[in-house]
Design a protein around this motif. Structure first.
Motif, short mmCIF file in Angstrom:
data_model
loop_
_atom_site.label_atom_id
_atom_site.label_comp_id
_atom_site.label_asym_id
_atom_site.label_seq_id
_atom_site.Cartn_x
_atom_site.Cartn_y
_atom_site.Cartn_z
N THR B 31 0.69 -1.43 -0.08
CA THR B 31 0.14 -0.17 -0.18
C THR B 31 0.54 1.43 -0.15
OG1 THR B 31 -0.28 -0.18 2.37
CG2 THR B 31 -2.06 -1.11 1.33
N GLY B 32 1.18 2.57 -0.02
CA GLY B 32 0.83 3.67 0.06
C GLY B 32 1.84 3.85 -1.53
N GLY B 39 -4.91 7.43 -1.74
CA GLY B 39 -4.32 6.09 -1.47
C GLY B 39 -4.26 4.97 -1.86
N ASP B 148 -6.33 2.04 1.97
CA ASP B 148 -5.41 3.36 2.36
C ASP B 148 -5.81 4.51 2.05
OD1 ASP B 148 -2.39 3.60 2.56
OD2 ASP B 148 -2.06 3.77 0.59
N LEU B 232 -2.14 -4.67 5.13
CA LEU B 232 -2.57 -3.16 5.52
C LEU B 232 -1.76 -3.13 7.06
CD1 LEU B 232 -6.20 -2.38 4.47
CD2 LEU B 232 -4.73 -1.17 4.37
N LEU B 233 -1.96 -3.90 7.71
CA LEU B 233 -0.88 -4.07 9.10
C LEU B 233 -0.05 -3.78 9.44
CD1 LEU B 233 -3.57 -6.11 11.52
CD2 LEU B 233 -3.62 -3.50 10.90
N PRO B 236 3.60 1.26 8.36
CA PRO B 236 4.51 1.65 7.31
C PRO B 236 5.13 2.57 8.03
CG PRO B 236 2.21 2.63 7.87
CD PRO B 236 2.37 1.48 8.69
N VAL B 237 5.82 2.95 9.14
CA VAL B 237 6.17 3.66 9.19
C VAL B 237 8.15 3.35 10.00
CG1 VAL B 237 6.24 5.39 12.16
CG2 VAL B 237 4.38 4.78 10.85
N GLU B 238 8.95 3.51 9.70
CA GLU B 238 10.02 3.47 9.34
C GLU B 238 10.75 3.97 10.45
OE1 GLU B 238 11.90 2.38 6.36
OE2 GLU B 238 10.68 0.69 5.54
N VAL B 239 10.71 4.67 11.60
CA VAL B 239 11.70 5.15 12.85
C VAL B 239 13.64 5.46 12.31
CG1 VAL B 239 11.95 6.26 15.05
CG2 VAL B 239 9.63 4.99 14.16
N GLU B 240 13.44 6.79 11.57
CA GLU B 240 14.93 6.99 11.36
C GLU B 240 15.59 7.53 12.86
OE1 GLU B 240 15.29 10.23 8.84
OE2 GLU B 240 13.65 9.05 7.57
#
Lengths: 270, 241
Positions: B31-32, B39, B148, B232-233, B236-240
């Protein structure tokens, strides 16, 4: 009984609980409560709600918004708030009523010259605040009707600077608790920032690129914890050793460049 | 061109590509993928490659098409000219207009349209590479893209096809099976209640064969639905750091 934990990610149609109270972005069928969007479930005592991770802006009374004037007519201006609905700023809201509203004096008596209570010349047009197409403004939403068409009030023209578009669902994170996040960014970068609940953010100052970078980072990492500290660290590091601004014409620095650097133009950068 | 009898599509319980009768092709979902869309989703399903984008809710023009009680859902299915072996003439044709219509009707059933009066939700399904069952892949991708985009929905939509190939009822037909098989039965369900939002049939099936193919396709769609949830779950967030 809840079927999900607090802060759990949910998808549309997922069962959240049975016989529970529910708030936004949920719907019930009989005793069962389901999520209607993708987002984070929040269990608050006996009720459940879902914080969506994305979504468009729906006008809501008393929201502060940032918009772009797209159309002018005899009654006022149509303002683009990046929503599906028509948002209108009446000229009356800006300059008072021409035809006698609550606050205007009786025109007839003044015209006849008897009992004048001020020295205003009714035959000369008053100084009017005007917006033209492309102007950026911040305003409050005065009212919203049943099909979400909105009227704006208390406009404030935002000159120069640039406007960026942010996911409206990340705006609370961008503002922070008691405006902690935005105040921190303003303090560290010495930029002026106006945040609209609709997702438009107006930025003006020396280092707009850094602000845009910070805003994008907040947008990307909105659903993580300890974000304020990470942004603070990033800004402290970058402000100490500022990167050379990108000028687009080679990398030669200009000695006599204005302190506003790359952001003196009035531009909309979405 | 090969004839029906020239090619062995089902032998010793195995199909032309080595799958079992009730096995799906490998599926990848993301997604995204489109930056400018509200979306989006990308689905690879066997050799099918499909991208779907959702724009809106946004203002609907011309104004007479607006509905003050609910939003309009508009779905456009389009095949890229390079998506098939022979070049496909660009632009809408009878087939893509039909698929656009059935996808619109399937998605209308799940989107909570009453939340957005006068607005429109635009869904674009773009087939980049086709290998049978593109309407199912397109609908699956469209449903992912809607979720999305944060558009409120009652449920997702998951689609899958079943069919009859050389007398055998099989799940998820590939191109050779679709071309030389006897029947094709694409369907889409809402996984929570198993409501049917799309059901078509090409060719002939007996009553027993239909029941068997129908059940097989519903089971396949439920597997697809699980993959949708997983996609979907997936964080999607990747912390730098």
């Amino acid at each position: 009984m809840f079927h999900v934990k607090d802060r759990e990610l949910v998808v549309p149609g997922q069962l959240l609980g049975m016989d529970v109270r529910y708030e936004s972005n949920c719907y019930a069928e009989g005793p069962n409560v389901y999520s209607s969007v993708k987002g984070m479930a929040r269990v608050d005592g006996e009720s459940i709600s879902v914080l969506p991770s994305k979504g468009g802006y729906m006008p809501k009374p008393d929201d502060t918004v940032v918009g772009i004037v797209v159309e002018e007519n005899i009654a006022g201006w149509v303002v683009d708030l990046d929503t599906a609905y028509r948002c209108f700023l009446r000229k009356d809201e800006v300059n008072g009523s021409k035809f006698g509203g609550r606050d205007s004096r009786p025109r007839g008596r003044m015209a006849w010259g008897r009992g004048r209570r001020d020295d205003r010349n009714v035959f000369e047009p008053r100084q009017e605040v005007k917006f033209s197409i492309g102007d950026v403004l911040s305003a409050k939403i005065l009212s919203v009707d049943e099909v979400y068409d909105a009227n704006l009030a208390r406009p404030w023209k935002l000159t120069e600077g640039l406007v960026i578009s942010v996911n409206p669902k990340c705006i609370p994170r961008l503002i922070g608790k008691k405006q902690s996040m935005v105040n921190m960014i303003k303090e560290k970068t010495e930029c002026k920032i106006v945040i609209g609940q609709n997702g438009f953010v107006w930025i003006k100052g020396d280092d707009t690129t850094l602000v845009v970078e910070a805003v994008r980072k907040i947008e990307r990492e909105a659903q993580t914890q300890g974000l304020t500290d990470r942004i603070s660290a990033m800004l402290s590091e970058r402000v100490k050793s500022p990167p050379r601004p990108h000028r687009g014409l080679g990398d030669v620095p200009f000695e006599d460049e204005s302190p506003l650097g790359t952001c003196t133009h009035k531009g909309v950068h979405l | 061109m090969k004839k029906n009898n020239d090619i062995v599509l089902f032998k010793d319980g195995k199909r032309y590509d080595g799958r079992k009768a009730d096995e799906l092709r490998p599926i990848v979902m993301k997604t995204g993928v489109l930056k400018r869309a509200s979306g989006s989703a990308y689905v690879e399903w066997g050799k099918n490659k499909v991208i779907a984008g959702v724009y809106g809710p946004r203002q609907l023009h011309p104004k007479f098409m607006q509905n003050p009680t609910k939003a309009v859902v508009r779905c456009v299915y389009n095949m890229a000219p390079f998506s098939v072996d022979d070049r496909k003439k660009p632009g809408p044709d009878r087939r893509s207009v039909e698929i656009s219509k059935i996808c619109t009707e399937a998605l209308e059933n799940v989107v909570l349209t009453e939340k957005f009066p006068n607005a429109v939700v635009d869904v674009f399904i773009e087939i980049l590479q086709a290998d049978a069952g593109t309407r199912c892949v397109g609908l699956t991708a469209a449903s992912l893209a809607l979720a999305d985009a944060g558009i409120p929905m009652r449920d997702m939509v998951a689609a899958c096809a079943a069919g009859k190939v050389q007398g055998e009822v099989v799940l998820d037909l590939m191109k050779e099976e679709d071309n030389f098989g006897e029947s094709d039965l694409p369907l889409a369900v809402t996984p929570r209640k198993k409501e049917i939002v799309l059901l078509q049939m090409d060719g002939k099936l007996s009553r027993e064969e239909f029941t068997k193919a129908f059940n097989l396709a519903v089971d396949g769609a439920m597997q697809v639905s699980e993959m949708q949830k997983k996609a979907l779950l997936e964080s999607p967030v990747e912390v730098e750091k």
